[in-house]
Design an enzyme around this catalytic site. Structure first.
Site, PDB file in Angstrom:
ATOM      1  NE  ARG A 239      -8.174  15.358  56.437  1.00 18.47           N
ATOM      2  CZ  ARG A 239      -8.943  16.063  57.275  1.00 18.47           C
ATOM      3  NH1 ARG A 239     -10.061  16.638  56.836  1.00 18.47           N
ATOM      4  NH2 ARG A 239      -8.591  16.205  58.538  1.00 18.47           N
ATOM      5  CD  GLU A 268      -7.491  20.851  51.621  1.00 20.68           C
ATOM      6  OE1 GLU A 268      -7.102  21.274  52.723  1.00 20.68           O
ATOM      7  OE2 GLU A 268      -8.479  20.119  51.489  1.00 20.68           O
ATOM      8  CG  HIS A 287     -10.196  21.834  54.659  1.00 21.49           C
ATOM      9  ND1 HIS A 287      -9.222  20.869  54.516  1.00 21.49           N
ATOM     10  CD2 HIS A 287     -11.015  21.384  55.649  1.00 21.49           C
ATOM     11  CE1 HIS A 287      -9.437  19.890  55.382  1.00 21.49           C
ATOM     12  NE2 HIS A 287     -10.532  20.177  56.073  1.00 21.49           N
TER      13      HIS A 287
HETATM   14  C1  GLV Z   1     -11.141  19.116  59.353  1.00 21.92           C
HETATM   15  O1  GLV Z   1     -11.023  18.755  58.232  1.00 21.92           O
HETATM   16  C2  GLV Z   1     -10.950  18.264  60.473  1.00 21.92           C
HETATM   17  O2  GLV Z   1     -10.508  17.119  60.297  1.00 21.92           O
HETATM   18  O3  GLV Z   1     -11.230  18.709  61.590  1.00 21.92           O
END
Ligand code: GLV
Length: 329
Positions: A239, A268, A287
């Site tokens: 994160r 983000e 991401h």
């Molecule tokens: C992606 O970041 C998730 O937590 O699945």
């Protein structure tokens, strides 16, 4: 009995969506961007179930505004977008999708690790920009992988999968920090659980795999970056807020560390003029660690299972707060 009403906050793969549509009266948000918080509350207000994404803030106020809600199913392994304590207090089970994205995420962590170590993105950009003129004996010199030391902050499933790739494939020594000892990686990879200070001081690659919470927010700050080796590569697929990005920018510019590979940022998306995007030694991806066909399909399946189980008053396949007993209507 009428079919349960659910709000699904984005189009997800058919493996899950078809099951939700078959069993529920499903309102599926099909916008190219997530619904606003206000829209999320409005559309969930009369619903029995919510299938949310990591881009949706699911807080206590939302839960109070949606009195029929019996289950929240997050299409992600992470759940920092949901106030879990508030959900537990209100007896709301919360589901997530662990396990199925372990390999895809570890693959992306490794992809960022090697690409950042070898300056792949800046090197490729130099060709596109017409700057590459000849084979360079001194150009784009990177870091070696074989025999290096890998430091894993948070030795859960993904951390262990990355450590296995690096140990078995590249002979890396593995150090880790975690609140819990991981006997499997110690036995199988010879990994050593150490204090964070030692991990930062000795690792050539530092990869973040911790949950985001009050204890881990900003864990990679100016002091942590200063403690790392000048050849070190930082990788974050967990994160964004785990890293102090202003401190990272300084560390890259001053040569405190060699490079960084980030699949996650804060916020983000990052602003297009964020100075980190102009740093040649910083690779930023949008991401996408779990973004493979099989993984996203499997995540959708689990998210649907969790939602339908909660609506039926059965235990969820994967629950973040298993102490909450599912409710029936
Ligand atoms: C992606 O970041 C998730 O937590 O699945």
């Amino acid at each position: 009995m009428s079919r349960p009403r659910v709000f699904v906050t984005r189009i997800i793969p058919e493996e899950g969506l078809a099951r939700v549509r078959a069993a529920c009266d499903a309102d599926v948000w099909d916008g190219p961007l997530p619904p606003s918080y206000e829209t999320l509350v409005e559309r969930t207000r009369e619903c029995d179930g919510l299938l949310s994404l990591l881009t949706d803030r699911v807080d206590a106020a939302l839960m109070d505004a949606c009195p029929r809600l019996r289950v929240i199913s997050n299409f992600a392994v992470g759940f920092n977008n949901i106030d879990i304590a508030a959900a537990t207090e209100r007896g709301l089970p919360v589901g997530n999708t662990p396990g199925v994205l372990t390999d895809a995420t570890a693959d992306m962590a490794f992809c960022l690790l090697i690409a950042a170590a070898r300056q792949l993105v800046a090197a490729e950009r130099s060709i596109r920009d017409g700057e590459w003129r000849t084979w360079e004996p001194m150009g784009f010199i990177g870091q070696d992988l074989v025999g290096a030391t890998l430091g894993i902050l948070g030795m859960g499933r993904v951390g262990a999968a990355l450590a296995a790739r690096c140990h078995h494939g590249f002979g890396m020594r593995v150090l880790y920090t975690d609140p819990l000892q991981n006997a499997d990686v110690e036995r199988d990879l010879g990994a050593e659980r150490v204090a964070v200070e030692r991990l930062l001081a000795e690792s050539d690659f530092v990869s973040l795999h911790a949950n985001l919470d009050d204890a881990t927010r900003g864990m990679i700050d100016a002091a942590a970056l200063a403690a790392m080796k000048p050849n070190a590569v930082l990788v974050n697929t967990a994160r964004g807020p785990l890293v102090d990005q202003a401190a990272l920018l300084h560390a890259l510019r001053s040569g405190e560390i060699f490079a960084a590979g980030l699949d996650v940022t804060d916020p983000e998306p990052m602003a297009a003029d964020d100075p980190l995007l102009a740093e040649p030694r910083c690779i930023v991806a949008p991401h996408i660690a779990s973004a493979t066909v099989r993984t996203r399909g499997a995540m959708a399946e689990i998210a649907a299972d969790n939602l339908l189980a909660g609506l039926d008053g059965r235990p969820l396949r994967h629950s973040v707060n298993p102490e909450v007993a599912p409710r029936t209507r």
